[in-house]
Design a protein around this motif. Structure first.
Motif, PDB file in Angstrom:
ATOM      1  N   THR A   1       0.928  -1.121  -0.133  1.00  0.00           N
ATOM      2  CA  THR A   1      -0.324   0.194   0.338  1.00  0.00           C
ATOM      3  C   THR A   1       1.190   1.066   0.048  1.00  0.00           C
ATOM      4  O   THR A   1       1.521   1.567   0.714  1.00  0.00           O
ATOM      5  N   ARG A   2       0.709   1.701  -0.846  1.00  0.00           N
ATOM      6  CA  ARG A   2       1.554   3.333  -0.927  1.00  0.00           C
ATOM      7  C   ARG A   2       0.486   4.738  -1.037  1.00  0.00           C
ATOM      8  O   ARG A   2      -0.936   4.589  -2.241  1.00  0.00           O
ATOM      9  N   PHE A   3       0.454   5.402  -0.619  1.00  0.00           N
ATOM     10  CA  PHE A   3      -0.695   7.589  -0.498  1.00  0.00           C
ATOM     11  C   PHE A   3       0.878   8.267  -0.430  1.00  0.00           C
ATOM     12  O   PHE A   3       0.864   8.734   0.600  1.00  0.00           O
ATOM     13  N   GLN A   4       1.024   8.299  -1.396  1.00  0.00           N
ATOM     14  CA  GLN A   4       2.135   9.732  -1.162  1.00  0.00           C
ATOM     15  C   GLN A   4       2.352  10.298  -2.627  1.00  0.00           C
ATOM     16  O   GLN A   4       1.369  10.213  -3.602  1.00  0.00           O
ATOM     17  N   ARG A   5       3.897  11.043  -2.708  1.00  0.00           N
ATOM     18  CA  ARG A   5       3.912  11.680  -3.575  1.00  0.00           C
ATOM     19  C   ARG A   5       4.897  11.093  -4.652  1.00  0.00           C
ATOM     20  O   ARG A   5       5.314   9.936  -3.207  1.00  0.00           O
ATOM     21  N   TRP A   6       4.879  10.989  -5.660  1.00  0.00           N
ATOM     22  CA  TRP A   6       5.909  10.124  -5.968  1.00  0.00           C
ATOM     23  C   TRP A   6       7.148  10.457  -6.535  1.00  0.00           C
ATOM     24  O   TRP A   6       7.146  11.786  -6.347  1.00  0.00           O
ATOM     25  N   GLY A   7       8.258   9.097  -6.466  1.00  0.00           N
ATOM     26  CA  GLY A   7       9.732  10.482  -6.454  1.00  0.00           C
ATOM     27  C   GLY A   7      10.238  10.632  -5.079  1.00  0.00           C
ATOM     28  O   GLY A   7      11.143  11.125  -4.816  1.00  0.00           O
ATOM     29  N   GLN A   8       9.196  10.452  -4.137  1.00  0.00           N
ATOM     30  CA  GLN A   8       9.276  10.824  -2.340  1.00  0.00           C
ATOM     31  C   GLN A   8       8.987  10.048  -1.829  1.00  0.00           C
ATOM     32  O   GLN A   8       8.453   9.024  -1.747  1.00  0.00           O
ATOM     33  N   ALA A   9      10.186  10.148  -0.462  1.00  0.00           N
ATOM     34  CA  ALA A   9       9.543   9.738   1.054  1.00  0.00           C
ATOM     35  C   ALA A   9       8.430  10.032   1.324  1.00  0.00           C
ATOM     36  O   ALA A   9       7.771  10.667   1.077  1.00  0.00           O
ATOM     37  N   SER A  10       7.762   8.991   2.414  1.00  0.00           N
ATOM     38  CA  SER A  10       6.514   9.015   2.384  1.00  0.00           C
ATOM     39  C   SER A  10       6.992  10.046   3.669  1.00  0.00           C
ATOM     40  O   SER A  10       7.312   9.683   4.532  1.00  0.00           O
ATOM     41  N   ARG A  11       5.348  11.081   3.642  1.00  0.00           N
ATOM     42  CA  ARG A  11       5.290  11.615   4.861  1.00  0.00           C
ATOM     43  C   ARG A  11       4.289  11.725   6.336  1.00  0.00           C
ATOM     44  O   ARG A  11       4.099  12.377   6.357  1.00  0.00           O
ATOM     45  N   GLY A  12       4.185  10.333   6.390  1.00  0.00           N
ATOM     46  CA  GLY A  12       2.917  10.000   7.137  1.00  0.00           C
ATOM     47  C   GLY A  12       1.867  10.379   6.286  1.00  0.00           C
ATOM     48  O   GLY A  12       0.262  10.060   7.431  1.00  0.00           O
ATOM     49  N   GLU A  13       1.521  10.394   4.688  1.00  0.00           N
ATOM     50  CA  GLU A  13      -0.046  10.577   4.207  1.00  0.00           C
ATOM     51  C   GLU A  13      -0.753   9.618   4.448  1.00  0.00           C
ATOM     52  O   GLU A  13      -2.087   9.778   4.681  1.00  0.00           O
ATOM     53  N   LEU A  14      -0.623   8.462   4.795  1.00  0.00           N
ATOM     54  CA  LEU A  14      -1.412   7.976   4.816  1.00  0.00           C
ATOM     55  C   LEU A  14      -2.265   7.225   6.472  1.00  0.00           C
ATOM     56  O   LEU A  14      -3.492   7.220   5.717  1.00  0.00           O
ATOM     57  N   ALA A  15      -1.354   8.036   6.782  1.00  0.00           N
ATOM     58  CA  ALA A  15      -1.623   7.514   8.418  1.00  0.00           C
ATOM     59  C   ALA A  15      -2.700   9.325   8.887  1.00  0.00           C
ATOM     60  O   ALA A  15      -3.613   8.722   9.411  1.00  0.00           O
ATOM     61  N   LYS A  16      -2.097   9.462   8.007  1.00  0.00           N
ATOM     62  CA  LYS A  16      -3.294  11.504   7.915  1.00  0.00           C
ATOM     63  C   LYS A  16      -4.507  11.308   7.471  1.00  0.00           C
ATOM     64  O   LYS A  16      -5.198  11.991   7.606  1.00  0.00           O
ATOM     65  N   GLY A  17      -4.279  10.334   6.304  1.00  0.00           N
ATOM     66  CA  GLY A  17      -5.354  10.061   5.258  1.00  0.00           C
ATOM     67  C   GLY A  17      -5.807  11.211   4.484  1.00  0.00           C
ATOM     68  O   GLY A  17      -6.675  11.880   3.488  1.00  0.00           O
ATOM     69  N   GLN A  18      -4.932  12.107   3.643  1.00  0.00           N
ATOM     70  CA  GLN A  18      -4.790  13.093   2.959  1.00  0.00           C
ATOM     71  C   GLN A  18      -3.533  13.812   2.452  1.00  0.00           C
ATOM     72  O   GLN A  18      -2.387  12.889   3.629  1.00  0.00           O
ATOM     73  N   ILE A  19      -3.156  13.906   1.316  1.00  0.00           N
ATOM     74  CA  ILE A  19      -2.128  14.353   0.877  1.00  0.00           C
ATOM     75  C   ILE A  19      -2.127  15.695   0.257  1.00  0.00           C
ATOM     76  O   ILE A  19      -3.056  16.158  -0.272  1.00  0.00           O
ATOM     77  N   ASP A  20      -1.504  16.498   0.749  1.00  0.00           N
ATOM     78  CA  ASP A  20      -1.555  17.870   1.093  1.00  0.00           C
ATOM     79  C   ASP A  20      -0.087  18.317   0.039  1.00  0.00           C
ATOM     80  O   ASP A  20       0.035  18.062  -0.407  1.00  0.00           O
ATOM     81  N   VAL A  21      -1.454  19.964  -0.631  1.00  0.00           N
ATOM     82  CA  VAL A  21      -0.298  19.959  -1.636  1.00  0.00           C
ATOM     83  C   VAL A  21      -0.387  22.035  -1.244  1.00  0.00           C
ATOM     84  O   VAL A  21      -0.964  22.460  -0.579  1.00  0.00           O
TER      85      VAL A  21
END
Length: 836
Positions: free
Chosen positions: A788-808
């Motif tokens: 399972t992945r839920f993050q920006r492409w080419g970057q390490a995870s910043r806890g987006e999966l646990a947070k439930g959203q990807i901020d921009v």
């Protein structure tokens, strides 16, 4: 200052002479006439006696004499005090010895000022003034403002039969006006009021016979008063936006609030003219809607045209000159020998059969049309919504060496083809089927072919708009140029938007559907010996040499023409002949359906068929009075100036191609620059052409001293992967295909679904996945060993999966194209479990 009042007892000179106030003034003035010493010219010497001793230093520059009728401009020669007359003055030739003795012997010589003038005055009154200087009318220092001037006459010693003392009583009280009933404003009340007044001033006149002359005069005056009262009420009514009834008044009130009411717009449509030989169709060629019994080509001033006009068809006219060729009547899309082909949504290029590069040019318009139903083959079953106009940007001749066949070796000769491209704004909005379909025997055309293409391309496309050009009309003669307001004899004047035939960058769809009613002008031109007169929205920017006018539409459809005043716009000269050339036909009635136009009025031969494959659009009615009253007071609330960066973003979003914009203000060394990041609709790129268009659009809002820079958004590519459990009885491959289609750039990740600063929530993904038939559940839990992945492409995870959203960020937009060739544009993966 002058005396503005009259008094019975003047006490100011008395108070000034008996008080210790350090002010001097004129007591009286005497003109030497009969009492003048020998040798002294009569009526040229003035003896001005002061209230207190005359001060030193007064000269001819401190004396001014005004007035006169026949004799004006009296000049002072010299001034001296009577007590100071000396032998030196006699030696200088100013006075004689007898004069010196006379002046020195005056009773109040120290308070008397002797003034010699160059000539004697007439019988009219004059004013003697003491001033500080010829350029300063204020009294000299130490002189009372009221008593520094005196009125006199040079002819006071002349024989007269009347008392020399002036009689200046206060004016009598004005006579009281007779009581008038100001509520009497209609005919009956005004008639009764006049009779009541006559009963007072002429009590002996009691005649009330309608045939009596006096009664007739009274009733005539009552009628005139009734008419004037109505006119007065009408003028007062037009003075306010809420009560005005005339459209011209409403329009002018609205302009004061910076609101421009629109007068409607005429409809436009694309027309195909099929020809049998090459020809050039001139502009303003009339086109008629279908009428029974009329041929396709109707000669001007022919009996066929007269019969056709009896059925009152709508008239359209071509807006530009067009070159027409038989090869453009109907073209087919070349599929290079492949079968079952189609043009997908968003297509901006295709290949046509045949070499058309010699006659087809960039800027020409073609119409893609579904001619037969792909299943039944009937023309009547073809979808009328599958018609689309495109404007070409590139035309290149090419050839197919295989001739559209795949035999080895090739058995056919090379086939000439033409590659075409069109504007991205004209991208195909639907799927166009390019297959050859079986044609039923009862629906075959003259060719009798059993198989025909389902879709074809139509050329010889001309832009036409609603409206008929009328014969020239002579306007009324100009009598008063500043009050000249002629009205045209016909109603329903055509209002059309500006059109430049040489501008080839405007998409074909916008030329028809993007007509802005506030930008329309009446299709009127005037000719006179002064030249050509053209309509303008207003005359505020016109100089006194420009031959321009404003057309004002009234409620009943009549059009009034208003000219300049030789300051803002040129005014027509008296008796200047003006001839109007205009068109009629406007409003929603021009929004005709497809294939409604069927006739052309021209002397050109070789025209085979006329049709409008697409419906006419853009026709609108003039703005109603109720709408003007409702929207005009709100116009000033709409900001028309960009000051802050947020203002620039709002103004940019008013552009029809902009979905969202953000702006940043930066100091660039010598001035401030506004950097505007734009999110175009449909995810279109922010290219040089769009930057130029948007820069021109923002120019009216830009503050002076601020530059504008436009750039595209920063895209955030996503890297998404989830485990999906499939219900029993469903094929995992089919469910996965449905998931990928659901999360493609055409649906969930469509560019218009996300904009600046808009985050992606995990719950959105879960909801969309669970809506797919066959999905049992989706695993979004992370952990060691899970894909399972839920993050920006080419970057390490910043806890987006646990947070439930990807901020921009504020200038970032998420992207997920799932294109294996461009993984940097984002991807989404589904690991399928279960199912079949």
């Amino acid at each position: 200052m002058g005396i503005q009042f009259r008094c019975a007892n003047v006490r100011r000179a008395q108070v000034l002479g008996t008080s210790a106030i350090p002010l001097n003034g004129i007591d009286f003035l005497e003109v030497l006439d009969q009492d003048a010493p020998p040798g002294v010219p009569r009526q040229r010497t003035l003896l001005v006696q002061m209230i207190k001793p005359a001060p030193w230093g007064l000269s001819a520059l401190n004396v001014r004499i005004d007035g006169g009728v026949r004799v004006t401009g009296i000049r002072v020669v010299w001034v001296l005090r009577a007590a100071d007359a000396s032998p030196a003055d006699v030696a200088a030739g100013l006075i004689t010895p007898a004069e010196r003795s006379f002046y020195n012997g005056l009773p109040a010589a120290d308070r008397t000022l002797v003034v010699r003038v160059n000539q004697a005055g007439d019988f009219s009154p004059y004013t003697f003034r003491l001033v500080r200087s010829p350029t300063d009318p204020a009294p000299p220092t130490g002189f009372d403002p009221v008593l520094s001037m005196v009125e006199f006459s040079f002819k006071v010693d002349c024989p007269a039969e009347f008392d020399c003392a002036p009689d200046q009583p206060c004016p009598p009280q004005p006579a009281t006006n007779p009581p008038i009933d100001y509520l009497a404003r209609d005919y009956a009340s005004l008639r009764q009021m006049l009779f009541d007044r006559l009963a007072v001033v002429a009590p002996d006149w009691r005649e009330r016979n309608p045939a009596d002359l006096g009664v007739a005069i009274v009733e005539g005056l009552a009628y005139i008063g009734d008419y004037l009262s109505y006119y007065q009420d009408a003028v007062a009514t037009e003075a306010y936006l809420d009560t005005a009834r005339r459209r011209v008044s409403l329009r002018r009130h609205a302009r004061l609030l910076d609101y421009v009411p629109h007068d409607g717009a005429n409809a436009r449509t694309w027309v195909q003219v099929q020809v049998t030989a090459p020809l050039t169709l001139p502009a303003n060629t009339p086109l008629l809607t279908r009428v029974g019994g009329a041929p396709v080509r109707i000669l001007p001033d022919s009996p066929e045209l007269a019969l056709a006009r009896q059925q009152r068809p709508l008239v359209f006219e071509t807006m530009h000159e067009a070159r027409l060729f038989p090869a453009h009547n109907q073209m087919t899309v070349y599929t290079w020998g492949d079968e079952g082909c189609c043009l997908p949504v968003g297509s901006t290029q295709a290949t046509l059969r045949g070499d058309l590069s010699a006659t087809l040019r960039p800027g020409d318009v073609l119409v893609f049309i579904e001619r037969r139903h792909p299943q039944t083959g009937y023309r009547a079953d073809a979808d009328p919504q599958r018609r689309h106009a495109v404007r070409l940007t590139r035309v290149i001749a090419a050839s197919d060496p295989l001739g559209g066949q795949f035999a080895d070796p090739p058995t056919a000769d090379p086939v000439a083809v033409t590659d075409i491209e069109w504007l991205a704004a004209d991208a195909l909005p639907f799927v166009l089927d390019l297959r050859d379909v079986a044609v039923p025997a009862d629906d075959r055309d003259e060719s009798g072919e059993a198989y025909q293409p389902a879709s074809v391309v139509l050329g010889n496309i001309v832009l036409a708009d609603h409206g008929e050009t009328l014969p020239a009309e002579q306007l009324p003669a100009v009598r008063d140029p500043l009050r000249y307001r002629p009205v045209l004899s016909r109603t329903g004047i055509t209002f059309t938007a500006p059109f430049d035939p040489a501008e080839h960058t405007i998409p074909a769809t916008r030329l028809v559907s993007d007509t802005q009613p506030p930008a329309t002008l009446p299709a009127i031109t005037l000719t006179s010996p002064a030249g050509l007169w053209r309509p303008v929205p207003d005359l505020l920017g016109s100089n006194r040499f420009q031959t321009e006018f404003v057309a004002e539409l009234e409620q009943d459809g009549r059009l009034y023409l208003r000219f300049g005043d030789d300051r803002n716009g040129r005014a027509p000269a008296s008796a200047e002949p003006l001839v109007a050339h205009y068109r009629v036909g406007c409003g929603t009635i021009g929004n005709i359906g497809a294939d409604a136009l069927a006739h052309i009025v021209t002397a050109e031969s070789g025209i085979q068929q006329v049709r409008n494959p697409l419906p006419a659009r853009g026709g609108s009615e003039p703005e109603s009075s109720a709408a003007i009253r409702q929207y005009a007071p709100q116009a000033f609330r709409r900001q028309e100036r960009a000051v802050t960066p947020a203002d620039y973003a709002v103004m940019a979003e008013r552009h029809p191609d902009v979905q969202r914009a953000v702006a940043t203000r930066r100091w660039t060394g010598s001035w401030y620059t506004i950097f505007i990041t734009v999110d175009r609709r449909g995810g279109l790129p922010v290219d040089a052409g769009f930057e130029t268009d948007l820069r021109i659009f923002l120019e009216r809002y830009r503050m002076a001293g601020q530059d504008i820079e436009i750039d595209g958004p920063i895209y955030v590519a996503l890297d998404l992967a989830f485990i999906v459990c499939v219900e029993p009885g469903y094929f995992a491959a089919n469910v996965k295909a449905a998931l990928l289609e659901r999360f493609s750039p055409r649906t969930f990740f469509h560019p218009d679904n996300f904009t600046f600063g808009q985050p992606l929530y995990l719950s959105q993904i879960v909801a969309a996945v669970m809506a797919i038939p066959g999905v049992r559940w989706i695993d979004t839990a992370g952990g060691s060993g899970k894909p399972t992945r839920f993050q920006r492409w080419g970057q390490a995870s910043r806890g987006e999966l646990a947070k439930g959203q990807i901020d921009v960020g504020r200038r970032e937009i998420i992207r997920c194209d799932t294109d294996p060739n461009r993984p940097e544009h984002g991807r989404i993966e589904f690991i399928m479990e279960g199912g079949q």
